[in-house]
Design a protein around this motif. Sequence first.
Motif, mmCIF file in Angstrom:
data_model
loop_
_atom_site.group_PDB
_atom_site.id
_atom_site.type_symbol
_atom_site.label_atom_id
_atom_site.label_comp_id
_atom_site.label_asym_id
_atom_site.label_seq_id
_atom_site.Cartn_x
_atom_site.Cartn_y
_atom_site.Cartn_z
ATOM 1 N N MET A 48 -5.235 12.718 -3.562
ATOM 2 C CA MET A 48 -4.147 12.019 -4.093
ATOM 3 C C MET A 48 -3.733 10.449 -4.328
ATOM 4 N N HIS A 49 -3.446 10.784 -5.695
ATOM 5 C CA HIS A 49 -3.339 9.359 -6.313
ATOM 6 C C HIS A 49 -2.995 8.190 -5.789
ATOM 7 N N VAL A 50 -3.663 7.047 -5.490
ATOM 8 C CA VAL A 50 -3.437 5.886 -4.720
ATOM 9 C C VAL A 50 -2.891 4.303 -4.879
ATOM 10 N N GLU A 51 -1.894 3.649 -4.876
ATOM 11 C CA GLU A 51 -2.077 2.085 -5.363
ATOM 12 C C GLU A 51 -1.448 1.613 -4.406
ATOM 13 N N CYS A 52 -1.520 0.034 -4.568
ATOM 14 C CA CYS A 52 -1.693 -1.279 -3.427
ATOM 15 C C CYS A 52 -1.809 -1.846 -4.089
ATOM 16 N N CYS A 53 -1.011 -2.891 -3.137
ATOM 17 C CA CYS A 53 0.097 -4.286 -4.357
ATOM 18 C C CYS A 53 0.018 -5.261 -2.826
ATOM 19 N N GLY A 54 -0.073 -6.224 -3.351
ATOM 20 C CA GLY A 54 0.371 -7.514 -1.724
ATOM 21 C C GLY A 54 -0.716 -7.573 -0.456
ATOM 22 N N SER A 55 0.081 -8.059 0.177
ATOM 23 C CA SER A 55 -0.982 -8.855 1.490
ATOM 24 C C SER A 55 -0.388 -8.852 2.560
ATOM 25 N N GLY A 56 -0.650 -8.432 3.572
ATOM 26 C CA GLY A 56 -0.078 -8.515 4.937
ATOM 27 C C GLY A 56 -0.275 -7.688 5.574
ATOM 28 N N ASP A 57 0.387 -6.841 6.873
ATOM 29 C CA ASP A 57 0.972 -5.493 6.778
ATOM 30 C C ASP A 57 0.714 -4.903 6.448
ATOM 31 N N PRO A 58 0.056 -3.750 6.525
ATOM 32 C CA PRO A 58 -0.230 -2.429 5.961
ATOM 33 C C PRO A 58 0.793 -1.760 6.224
ATOM 34 N N ILE A 59 1.933 -1.119 4.880
ATOM 35 C CA ILE A 59 2.874 0.013 4.398
ATOM 36 C C ILE A 59 2.362 1.189 4.093
ATOM 37 N N LEU A 60 3.005 2.268 4.204
ATOM 38 C CA LEU A 60 2.742 3.447 2.983
ATOM 39 C C LEU A 60 3.651 3.946 2.571
ATOM 40 N N PHE A 61 4.228 3.751 1.841
ATOM 41 C CA PHE A 61 5.414 4.600 0.943
ATOM 42 C C PHE A 61 4.906 6.202 0.583
ATOM 43 N N ILE A 62 6.135 6.610 1.085
ATOM 44 C CA ILE A 62 5.730 8.477 0.581
ATOM 45 C C ILE A 62 7.543 9.271 0.160
ATOM 46 N N HIS A 63 7.213 9.625 -1.618
ATOM 47 C CA HIS A 63 8.406 9.771 -2.069
ATOM 48 C C HIS A 63 8.115 11.173 -1.908
ATOM 49 N N GLY A 64 9.172 11.845 -2.086
ATOM 50 C CA GLY A 64 10.162 12.926 -2.453
ATOM 51 C C GLY A 64 9.652 13.721 -3.718
ATOM 52 N N MET A 65 10.357 15.015 -3.448
ATOM 53 C CA MET A 65 10.680 15.312 -4.374
ATOM 54 C C MET A 65 11.641 15.790 -5.567
ATOM 55 N N PRO A 66 11.928 15.326 -6.913
ATOM 56 C CA PRO A 66 10.342 15.151 -7.764
ATOM 57 C C PRO A 66 9.899 14.705 -8.862
ATOM 58 N N THR A 67 9.138 13.854 -7.717
ATOM 59 C CA THR A 67 9.406 12.087 -7.890
ATOM 60 C C THR A 67 7.856 11.800 -7.910
ATOM 61 N N ASP A 113 8.171 -4.030 -4.938
ATOM 62 C CA ASP A 113 7.989 -6.179 -5.256
ATOM 63 C C ASP A 113 9.000 -7.021 -4.625
ATOM 64 N N GLU A 114 9.517 -6.873 -3.368
ATOM 65 C CA GLU A 114 10.557 -7.476 -2.962
ATOM 66 C C GLU A 114 9.553 -8.125 -1.928
ATOM 67 N N LEU A 115 8.672 -5.963 -0.641
ATOM 68 C CA LEU A 115 8.313 -6.732 0.197
ATOM 69 C C LEU A 115 6.864 -7.193 -0.225
ATOM 70 N N ARG A 116 5.644 -7.410 -1.770
ATOM 71 C CA ARG A 116 4.448 -7.536 -1.037
ATOM 72 C C ARG A 116 4.008 -8.782 -0.920
ATOM 73 N N GLU A 117 5.002 -9.657 -1.046
ATOM 74 C CA GLU A 117 4.381 -10.749 -0.630
ATOM 75 C C GLU A 117 4.202 -11.034 0.574
ATOM 76 N N ARG A 118 4.541 -10.213 1.349
ATOM 77 C CA ARG A 118 4.095 -10.179 3.156
ATOM 78 C C ARG A 118 3.601 -8.667 3.795
ATOM 79 N N TYR A 119 3.302 -8.129 2.624
ATOM 80 C CA TYR A 119 2.911 -6.938 3.104
ATOM 81 C C TYR A 119 1.857 -6.251 2.621
ATOM 82 N N THR A 120 1.151 -5.721 2.574
ATOM 83 C CA THR A 120 0.581 -4.931 1.920
ATOM 84 C C THR A 120 0.731 -3.771 1.428
ATOM 85 N N CYS A 121 1.431 -3.047 0.489
ATOM 86 C CA CYS A 121 1.595 -2.411 0.176
ATOM 87 C C CYS A 121 1.311 -0.795 -0.622
ATOM 88 N N PHE A 122 0.943 0.438 0.216
ATOM 89 C CA PHE A 122 0.674 1.870 -0.312
ATOM 90 C C PHE A 122 1.514 2.657 -0.842
#
Length: 269
Positions: free
Chosen positions: A1-20, A30-39
């Motif tokens: 699966m294609h993965v993108e990552c931004c930010g730093s800190g405790d990790p969070i994985l975000f999973i979208h739905g259909m058909p997005t 963008d709101e969380l990336r200063e405190r968390y690593t967002c996948f």
Amino acid sequence: MHVECCGSGDPILFIHGMPTNGRLWRAVTDELRERYTCFTIDLPGLGKSPKEQYGPHYFQRLASQIDALRIENKIEKWHVVGHDAGSAITVHYAHYFQQHLDCMALLSPAFFPELRPYYLIEPLRKRILGELLAPLICVAFWQIAMHRALEVSKTDREVFNDFYKPFSGITGPWKFMQVLRWGKPEEMLAQVPEFLHELLIPTLIFHGSEDPAIPETFARRASSLIPNSRMMILDSGHFIPLSQPRSVAASLAALFESRSAQVTGLPIT
């Protein structure tokens, strides 16, 4: 699966739905990336990820792929957030790998066997009829239904284009049809109500007050079945991460910080 990552800190994985695709979460990350690593990931057949074959063990295979991503990034535990069908994947991941989750958030949870596909989508799930109607339905769904649901006049046009891109071109309608033939909800989601009570991790459930796709009863039922959960209703349609990114981000941060304080024994402020 294609993965993108931004930010730093405790990790969070975000999973979208259909058909997005993973682009759904950008305003939230963008709101969380200063405190968390967002996948963010693109699920199979959506965004930049190739399609995979569906089958009776589809959710288990996805859960294993997601955990392989965790291992690859040397993460012991992370928070997992899902929207729509991404919520179904989130609870399946929690079912198989609960020991690696800190917190869970479910937006517009679409994981009960009573789920009914959007009326424009249902014909595409039928053999022969779907093949014949795919071009017409694809145009109606994307240019009318999704335009209205995403409020394209108010939303960055780039968001709509990112979601639609895998289904553009001559063969696009039939690619869209194949993605939507993921199985019958009454079969694929039959076991979900039985294992939700086993998910003991702190959970936040979001429902949009104007959501035309997922009934509020789904969110309330999920909240009643998941022991350590609470529910929030936001002034939103179905695509909560697009319409209420700051509220979602703030609520997620509060949940994660509360959990961190519990684990470390620090007072919650």
